[in-house]
Write an enzyme that holds these catalytic residues in place. Sequence first.
Site, PDB file in Angstrom:
ATOM      1  N   GLN A   1      52.619  37.219  47.574  1.00  0.00           N
ATOM      2  CA  GLN A   1      53.407  36.322  48.648  1.00  0.00           C
ATOM      3  C   GLN A   1      54.252  37.079  49.572  1.00  0.00           C
ATOM      4  O   GLN A   1      54.296  37.090  50.681  1.00  0.00           O
ATOM      5  CB  GLN A   1      54.077  35.259  48.066  1.00  0.00           C
ATOM      6  CG  GLN A   1      53.399  34.144  46.893  1.00  0.00           C
ATOM      7  CD  GLN A   1      52.322  33.360  47.328  1.00  0.00           C
ATOM      8  OE1 GLN A   1      52.222  33.161  48.631  1.00  0.00           O
ATOM      9  NE2 GLN A   1      51.166  33.319  46.739  1.00  0.00           N
TER      10      GLN A   1
ATOM     11  N   TYR B   1      50.175  32.427  39.337  1.00  0.00           N
ATOM     12  CA  TYR B   1      48.679  31.961  39.858  1.00  0.00           C
ATOM     13  C   TYR B   1      49.085  31.494  41.249  1.00  0.00           C
ATOM     14  O   TYR B   1      50.232  31.644  41.819  1.00  0.00           O
ATOM     15  CB  TYR B   1      48.319  30.731  39.048  1.00  0.00           C
ATOM     16  CG  TYR B   1      49.091  29.383  38.857  1.00  0.00           C
ATOM     17  CD1 TYR B   1      50.018  28.970  39.738  1.00  0.00           C
ATOM     18  CD2 TYR B   1      48.749  28.656  37.628  1.00  0.00           C
ATOM     19  CE1 TYR B   1      50.689  27.704  39.290  1.00  0.00           C
ATOM     20  CE2 TYR B   1      49.324  27.382  37.376  1.00  0.00           C
ATOM     21  CZ  TYR B   1      50.233  27.132  38.243  1.00  0.00           C
ATOM     22  OH  TYR B   1      50.810  25.707  37.992  1.00  0.00           O
ATOM     23  N   GLU B   2      48.061  31.301  42.046  1.00  0.00           N
ATOM     24  CA  GLU B   2      47.929  31.078  43.452  1.00  0.00           C
ATOM     25  C   GLU B   2      48.552  32.016  44.185  1.00  0.00           C
ATOM     26  O   GLU B   2      48.954  31.883  45.188  1.00  0.00           O
ATOM     27  CB  GLU B   2      48.552  29.643  43.656  1.00  0.00           C
ATOM     28  CG  GLU B   2      48.057  28.893  44.909  1.00  0.00           C
ATOM     29  CD  GLU B   2      46.496  28.413  44.584  1.00  0.00           C
ATOM     30  OE1 GLU B   2      46.136  27.913  43.701  1.00  0.00           O
ATOM     31  OE2 GLU B   2      46.015  28.609  45.914  1.00  0.00           O
ATOM     32  N   GLY B   3      48.260  33.341  43.792  1.00  0.00           N
ATOM     33  CA  GLY B   3      48.770  34.468  44.424  1.00  0.00           C
ATOM     34  C   GLY B   3      50.039  34.743  43.630  1.00  0.00           C
ATOM     35  O   GLY B   3      50.987  34.023  43.840  1.00  0.00           O
TER      36      GLY B   3
ATOM     37  N   ARG C   1      49.506  26.441  47.870  1.00  0.00           N
ATOM     38  CA  ARG C   1      50.628  27.043  47.810  1.00  0.00           C
ATOM     39  C   ARG C   1      51.761  26.035  47.582  1.00  0.00           C
ATOM     40  O   ARG C   1      52.808  26.550  47.047  1.00  0.00           O
ATOM     41  CB  ARG C   1      50.753  28.348  48.489  1.00  0.00           C
ATOM     42  CG  ARG C   1      49.790  29.339  48.172  1.00  0.00           C
ATOM     43  CD  ARG C   1      49.734  30.529  48.958  1.00  0.00           C
ATOM     44  NE  ARG C   1      48.792  31.592  48.619  1.00  0.00           N
ATOM     45  CZ  ARG C   1      48.423  32.946  48.840  1.00  0.00           C
ATOM     46  NH1 ARG C   1      49.167  33.283  49.850  1.00  0.00           N
ATOM     47  NH2 ARG C   1      47.662  33.550  48.385  1.00  0.00           N
TER      48      ARG C   1
END
Lengths: 561, 561
Positions: free
Chosen positions: A440, A433-435, A290
């Site tokens: 978050q 992406y990546e959450g 992240r």
Amino acid sequence: MDYAPPLADNRFLLLEVLDAPGQLRPAAGHEHTDPALFEQVLEEAARFVKGAVAPLRAAGDQPGCRFEGGSVTTPPGFRDAYQAFCKAGWPALACAPEDGGQGLPWVLEGVLYEWLSAANHGWTMAPGLLHGAYECLRHHGSEELKAAWLPQVASGEWLATMCLTEPHAGSDLGLARTRATPQADGSLRVSGTKIFISGGEHDLTENIVHLVLARLPDAPPGPKGLSLLLVPKRLADGTRNTVSCERIEEKMGLHGSPTCVMRFDEATGWLVGQPHRGLAAMFVMMNAARLHVALQGIGLLDAALQLARAYAAERRQMRVPGPRDASQAADLIEGHPAVRRILETQQCWVDAGRVLAYQTGIELDLARSHPDADRREAAQQWCGLLTPVLKSAFTEQGFHGASDCLQVFGGHGYVREWGVEQIVRDARVAMIYEGTNEIQAIDLLVRKVLPDGGAALDAVLARLQDDGGGDPRLLPAIERLQGATRGVADAARQDAQAAYWVAGDYLRAVALVLAGWAWSRIARHPGATGPRWQAPADAFWRWVWPELDMRLAMLQAPTRP
Amino acid sequence: MDYAPPLADNRFLLLEVLDAPGQLRPAAGHEHTDPALFEQVLEEAARFVKGAVAPLRAAGDQPGCRFEGGSVTTPPGFRDAYQAFCKAGWPALACAPEDGGQGLPWVLEGVLYEWLSAANHGWTMAPGLLHGAYECLRHHGSEELKAAWLPQVASGEWLATMCLTEPHAGSDLGLARTRATPQADGSLRVSGTKIFISGGEHDLTENIVHLVLARLPDAPPGPKGLSLLLVPKRLADGTRNTVSCERIEEKMGLHGSPTCVMRFDEATGWLVGQPHRGLAAMFVMMNAARLHVALQGIGLLDAALQLARAYAAERRQMRVPGPRDASQAADLIEGHPAVRRILETQQCWVDAGRVLAYQTGIELDLARSHPDADRREAAQQWCGLLTPVLKSAFTEQGFHGASDCLQVFGGHGYVREWGVEQIVRDARVAMIYEGTNEIQAIDLLVRKVLPDGGAALDAVLARLQDDGGGDPRLLPAIERLQGATRGVADAARQDAQAAYWVAGDYLRAVALVLAGWAWSRIARHPGATGPRWQAPADAFWRWVWPELDMRLAMLQAPTRP
């Protein structure tokens, strides 16, 4: 115009403002870290990024990647640049010496990836996925598995993917259905379809190592029934595994990175870590991944800013009040307040982002290898709390700030040849992406701040306060943020949904306080003088900081009427 | 999923909340306007938009327009849809009956274009340019010129362009160099290169009428030396004029509309209006054109919102606190607060935008044909002040709000097949053309508010106040805005650049007060009940309104430190 790493800026923030080598030296393995080493690595990295990767950005957009007959052809030049990247040892920069790496601090890899993303986001996706795979394998793979696959992943000889998403299981990985069936020889057969797989198929390396989330036959439902498997494109003897790329997505941007639909048909794989503990095995690399994405946002914003600054320094339109060059029919737009405000505001975000992301990169290493357990714990708290904030705030700024930079070009900004619209399109994906950024915010407020009553956050805020010499605006802001945290906690006890409604505002408030600390930290360095540092500092306190009041006001009424 | 005009929503705001027919009835030419006429036109328009134009949106993006050998091929289906549009008489909806038009109120044309833009921004660019050309010709063309060209422009038989921008002259048209040389027969020869010409060349109509800004031999430098010329693609006898399309731009979006580089090589043209008064001739249509762009923003936001709403109503991911459907593995994301907040906030902008843009459309007609000179003057003030605000605020919301809607889709939003990323790309251009949003802010504050000490704005604000039954939050906000205006005026007397630094904040503050009025106006209608109107109203006051305090705070210190 290709991206050129602003070496002096990064150097000043990393070495002067943050004294990264001094902070890292107590950590095991970094005892001999010194500024000269940092300087040398940064200089070489800047040269590589500018010379080998930046010139390929436009080709990454058009023609981009092409799919035909199950194969993916990457844009012209991508393969050569990747080979050069591996040959120079860049993939293994921060890998452990026992795995063939150079054991350098994570933060140097962070700066490298900030620059690479700025120069060519699409290309950078390929090596960018190596590091998570390396950490997963290193910490959770069996000795046998590591012996067979780790050295090639560390060196980048074979690229890697993370196969998580399925058509009906995106943010909610617990819904994933891909199956893994154990075989007599200890391997497993993996079947299912994964989507949004960056680099699932390509021509950059001979083999591709897929890390796949799947369910064992006896798996409980939900996220606690997911196991992690290593499923290579080619088996050890070179034969093709039954893994295939069905198509690549047509996307808004990031055409230099193939986003693949991957099909696993009874493909051969091996378990990485414990059964049903696949998500836990991936958590080991989540903060670093992240933070990488936050650095993409910072880098892409800086890339758009470089383009806008260059354009504004040459384009003349209209007059503004003030001294004018009478020999010209109009003033340079870099002198127009509307343009200056855009440029200075984006610069203030880039600078604050670097301070925060680099400090977090330092904490990643300290969390792992500082000799003092309390310091490790403090570093872990810092990373856990700041990572979602930085991922969300700087990917949002990467997109919106790049769009502001596009605006500097007027109509030319909307046209491909100037390059800035590509950055806007490329940057958009990092908010997802990546959450997603919404996830978050929930991660920060609902999972990290509220459960311990804000204790971990208080500890981080105390560090910001104790840092000393801060701007007088910072301390009252910290106290108000703490008050807002208590208010949201109270509201959440009345209404379980309350925190979910305002999680985004809460994350913004934390981001603004952190950026305030970053600017206060920069300002107290005696070298932070002159327009280079004064203009963005002014922009921060004038144009950015007032949002904090707005967010705190929104946090006062988190329950729906 | 194709766009479907939300007829009931538009109808409610236009007929119930604003009572457009009642407001327009005193104006000359609109004495017989009644709700039934509005209903009939809206229903037919909705049917046409949904049936003929909306299905072509994806083709407008890919393949988009193609350029070959000087000719432009529009996407499949575009020509047929355009022919049907003309045949049904839509281009002349608001044209004067003596020009073959239907003489209907401008606001009906406004709603039609809001829907057309939402359904297919690229296609709509073609007819969208007719109306300005019609107004220019009608008000400034000689009788001879009108006889030869006006009927075909009014009916849409021939499309039109506005040729203003040159490579070095974008926002600053005064730098334009295209030359026009008078000939013995009363015509002129026009030479120069124009860029960013929407619809400069295409296959939709047999002829194209270019309105070109150029300089006569005796022209003074700067904007006061520009003349307006009519330069057709084909002359009256059907022969080709020396006007050619050199290429079309590759753009971020809006691929359904060819953006042409046009070359005029001693092309034959005729003066429209007085020599050197070209910009003045164009001002006649500027408010209407900018309001059209504001409606593009509103329409595109609504289009993105329709897509996001439909996706959120089908996609299940994760659980949120609250009642859940135990028969499903996850909750619909339309129930997630983060998603609801996006959907409700965008809806509140769409609704407020419609109220404000429709009221401004009504004022456009009243400014022209109300019998009372004071009312005409008030309408003119309203249009002059609100047009830049709406153009800027709603094109910004069109882009940023569409991007928020994209976020609802997660990774799918970044992929072309879902359509929402096209809307984000298409919407971006509206922040730039028809005067960049930065120029709108300067137009509002520096050219319109400050010169008369805020008197015209006070008159408009008094109308909002007098409107009665308003929300209690509105009156104090109006007073604070007036205080901020005085503050900025004081600062501008000390520092001529001060107003330029905060013009964008000032415009946002005005936009928020206007949107507050719109929501207070909607709320007092007895029909504005139920979740359809309550949810966006709540969203407005909770999530949007707090920005006003932030903007007013920024306006307190408009001078640079």
